[in-house]
Design an enzyme around this catalytic site. Structure first.
Site, PDB file in Angstrom:
ATOM      1  N   ASP A 181       0.837  -1.191   0.000  1.00 28.26           N
ATOM      2  CA  ASP A 181       0.000   0.000   0.000  1.00 28.26           C
ATOM      3  C   ASP A 181       0.871   1.240   0.000  1.00 28.26           C
ATOM      4  O   ASP A 181       1.915   1.283   0.654  1.00 28.26           O
ATOM      5  CB  ASP A 181      -0.918   0.013   1.225  1.00 28.26           C
ATOM      6  CG  ASP A 181      -1.881   1.199   1.184  1.00 28.26           C
ATOM      7  OD1 ASP A 181      -2.331   1.552   0.077  1.00 28.26           O
ATOM      8  OD2 ASP A 181      -2.175   1.768   2.238  1.00 28.26           O
ATOM      9  N   GLU A 265      -1.985  -1.356  -5.697  1.00 29.31           N
ATOM     10  CA  GLU A 265      -3.158  -0.640  -6.153  1.00 29.31           C
ATOM     11  C   GLU A 265      -2.866  -0.014  -7.495  1.00 29.31           C
ATOM     12  O   GLU A 265      -1.783   0.502  -7.717  1.00 29.31           O
ATOM     13  CB  GLU A 265      -3.526   0.464  -5.160  1.00 29.31           C
ATOM     14  CG  GLU A 265      -4.344  -0.036  -4.017  1.00 29.31           C
ATOM     15  CD  GLU A 265      -4.779   1.127  -3.138  1.00 29.31           C
ATOM     16  OE1 GLU A 265      -5.853   1.029  -2.561  1.00 29.31           O
ATOM     17  OE2 GLU A 265      -4.041   2.109  -3.041  1.00 29.31           O
ATOM     18  N   ASP A 361      -2.108   1.447   7.480  1.00 31.97           N
ATOM     19  CA  ASP A 361      -1.494   1.163   6.183  1.00 31.97           C
ATOM     20  C   ASP A 361      -1.323  -0.338   5.969  1.00 31.97           C
ATOM     21  O   ASP A 361      -1.512  -0.851   4.864  1.00 31.97           O
ATOM     22  CB  ASP A 361      -0.129   1.860   6.084  1.00 31.97           C
ATOM     23  CG  ASP A 361      -0.279   3.377   6.042  1.00 31.97           C
ATOM     24  OD1 ASP A 361      -1.345   3.842   5.588  1.00 31.97           O
ATOM     25  OD2 ASP A 361       0.644   4.080   6.473  1.00 31.97           O
TER      26      ASP A 361
END
Ligand code: ZN
Length: 397
Positions: A181, A265, A361
């Site tokens: 992330d 992502e 996170d």
């Protein structure tokens, strides 16, 4: 596999002047070519590389500065333009401005390029019309040169070799999968709790940058002092950029070396307003200023990290999977409960349904991993379940 190698050039004053000229010529060819393509499109016609290159060869009779530049670099500019127009659309491709775009031009043909090492610290490369140019030999080339790009960055000239290193892509390394992330509190956080951060701008640099920008605002346009200030800002930015590149390369190598599958992502959307709110919690105006700077730099670096991951994955036998970023920061990695108030603060995640508490996170990274495993059909490994068994992470950032 193709890799890039970049070295610092040591032009003679004459060579530097000439390089600026070539950069100017390429920029003008780009802009003229783009203008022409747009004009054609407006009246429903089309012009491609072949015709443009032919017209450019003709134009050399009328414009001596065009004939002075190495013809291959100009043709390459037209090829790049064609590619850009195909990818982004003729009306989305940007003009190149002298002020905003640093000069950069490519010699596409290895037949016209020769490289030699002259001493322990120095090498030299022969380029069309420029002759022998010395560069700092900081690492071996490690393969056959395919093409060469000369570019200016932060006020200094570099040469970038595209090299075929002769290495095949690595076989899968069989290491465990990981979710990554783009953290809010730290730069990069993984699903197994590994966090990596780096200061891209020091406090002193942030202060200095602000001072220089204030100076710039006061100085008259076109003055010598103003361009000196600009050069200082450019050098400062180049240093920051170098740190970011280093960080990105290091992180990408580490992640792909230790993991067979890296889930990230997809770049497009991620709500960054949350991070802006977070900065208010931090005391001190300078700290805030610096944090904002670091974050914006990282926001740019994320795309670079994705690119570096793709590249390093091939060397390290790993695989990159991109997943759409949807609620990864609000969803509980343990029970799947999804609600905005799960996010207790910037750093802490606490599930309203099951009470699972974790670093925010890391929790997001676990969700990303689960999404990636679902996509790759390895979802039955049950990332959710294995995550549940792990003790809640309370690691302070
Ligand atoms: Zn929960």
């Amino acid at each position: 596999m193709l890799t890039g190698r970049r070295y610092l050039l040591a032009f003679t004053p004459g060579q530097e002047t000439f390089a600026e000229l070539v950069g100017d010529a390429c920029r003008m060819v780009w802009n003229t070519g783009l203008e022409q393509r747009r004009a054609y499109r407006r009246r429903g016609a089309f012009i491609g590389y072949v015709e443009q290159a032919r017209q450019m060869a003709e134009a050399k009779k009328d414009f001596p500065w065009l004939a002075e530049a190495p013809s291959h670099t100009l043709q390459q500019t037209l090829r790049d333009l064609e590619k850009a127009c195909k990818t982004h659309g003729t009306f989305k491709v940007r003009w190149r401005s002298k002020r905003k775009n640093a000069p950069s031009f490519r010699f596409p043909d290895p037949k016209h390029i020769a490289v030699e090492r002259v001493s322990r610290r120095w090498g030299r490369v022969r380029l069309p019309k420029l002759g022998w140019v010395r560069f700092r030999w900081t690492r071996p080339l490690g393969g056959m040169v395919r093409n060469v790009t000369v570019l200016k960055d932060g006020g200094r000239w570099y040469i970038s070799f595209c090299v075929e290193d002769g290495l095949a892509e690595s076989t899968p390394n069989g290491k465990p999968p990981v979710g990554v992330d783009r953290g809010v509190a730290v730069a990069v956080a993984t699903s197994d709790g590994w966090m990596r951060d780096r200061e891209f701008v020091t406090l002193g640099e942030a202060v200095r940058l602000k001072r220089l920008q204030q100076q710039l605002a006061r100085q008259r346009k076109g003055s010598a002092r103003r361009s000196a200030t600009k050069a200082k800002i450019g050098r400062l930015n180049a240093r920051v950029r170098a740190r970011r590149t280093d960080f990105v390369a290091w992180t990408a190598n580490r992640l792909t070396r230790d993991h067979g599958l890296v889930v990230v992502e997809d770049l497009k959307v991620k709500n960054m307003t949350a991070s802006a709110k977070g900065t208010l919690e931090q005391p001190g105006s300078r700290v805030r200023q610096k944090a904002g700077l670091n974050r914006s730099i990282l926001a740019k670096g994320w795309g670079g990290l994705l690119a570096a991951l793709e590249h390093k994955a091939r060397c390290n036998g790993s695989r990159i999977v991109r997943v759409p970023p949807a609620y990864t920061s609000q969803t509980c990695a343990a029970c799947g409960h999804c609600a905005p108030d799960n996010r207790e603060s910037q750093a802490v995640f606490r599930c309203r349904a099951c009470g699972h508490q974790a670093n925010a996170d890391v929790n997001a990274a676990k969700n990303i991993l689960a999404a990636g495993l679902a996509v790759t059909g390895r979802g039955d490994l049950a990332a959710g379940r294995s995550a549940k068994r792990q003790p809640p992470e309370t690691e302070a950032v």
